[in-house]
Design a protein around this motif. Structure first.
Motif: not given
Length: 193
Positions: A135, A99-100, A58, A78-79
């Motif tokens: 996440d 993510n994160h 990401g 992910g991001n």
């Protein structure tokens, strides 16, 4: 895609010394070596390079060197992913990271399994199990995550833990073997009293 690679990705026993698998392994290791030679200040080159190594990446990844993996193409992050020094991912099976996610130094994720029978080990029999990390997870330094583990969303894994079993969402877990010591109660940020 050769038969042994297909078996590996399906979690079936496969021959790890298969020439095509070894060729892919060395190609990935060369790419990782090149990544680890980049200066920390070469942010654009580092991002471009890590995105070529990983199967999916990401936005705004930050992977401190040295980084180590087997194939790279089986790793999906992910991001806003961050990992500190010496992240090692043996990605014979898919590794999915949300993510994160923040990963401390000297963390290892192992998907590959070896037989206890030394004769089977000697001929290169292996199999692999997926690892999934949700996440907003924080994994402390020196954590080891074993094959087949899922870590839920919003978890914290304490430094030095060995994660042998799944950790449910909203957990703080520590130890060897890692176990949940506290469940998070998330506050509604829009609560107006």
């Amino acid at each position: 895609m050769n038969q042994e690679w297909k078996k590996m990705l399906c979690g079936e026993p496969y021959h790890a010394l298969d020439p095509e698998i070894l060729s892919m392994l060395f190609k990935a290791k060369d790419a990782v070596w090149a990544y680890n030679q980049l200066k920390p200040s070469q942010l654009e080159a580092r991002e471009t390079c890590i995105k070529r190594i990983l199967g999916y990446c990401g936005v705004q990844p930050m992977v401190n060197s040295p980084f180590h993996c087997d194939f790279g193409c089986n790793i999906h992050v992910g991001n806003h992913f961050f990992s500190n020094f010496n992240l090692t991912i043996l990605d014979e099976a898919r590794v999915t990271i949300g993510n994160h996610v923040l990963i401390g130094p000297n963390v290892s994720l192992f998907t590959v399994c070896h037989p206890t029978d030394p004769v089977e080990r000697r001929v290169g029999t292996e199999w692999a199990k997926l690892i999934t990390i949700g996440d907003d997870v924080w994994i402390g330094g020196n954590v080891t995550i074993l094959p087949g583990v899922t870590i839920g969303h919003r978890c914290t894994i304490g430094a030095g833990s060995v994660v042998t079993k799944d950790i449910p969402d909203d957990s703080i877990a520590v130890g060897n073997p890692c176990r949940v010591i506290k469940k998070l109660t998330l506050q509604n940020e829009n609560n107006c009293d």
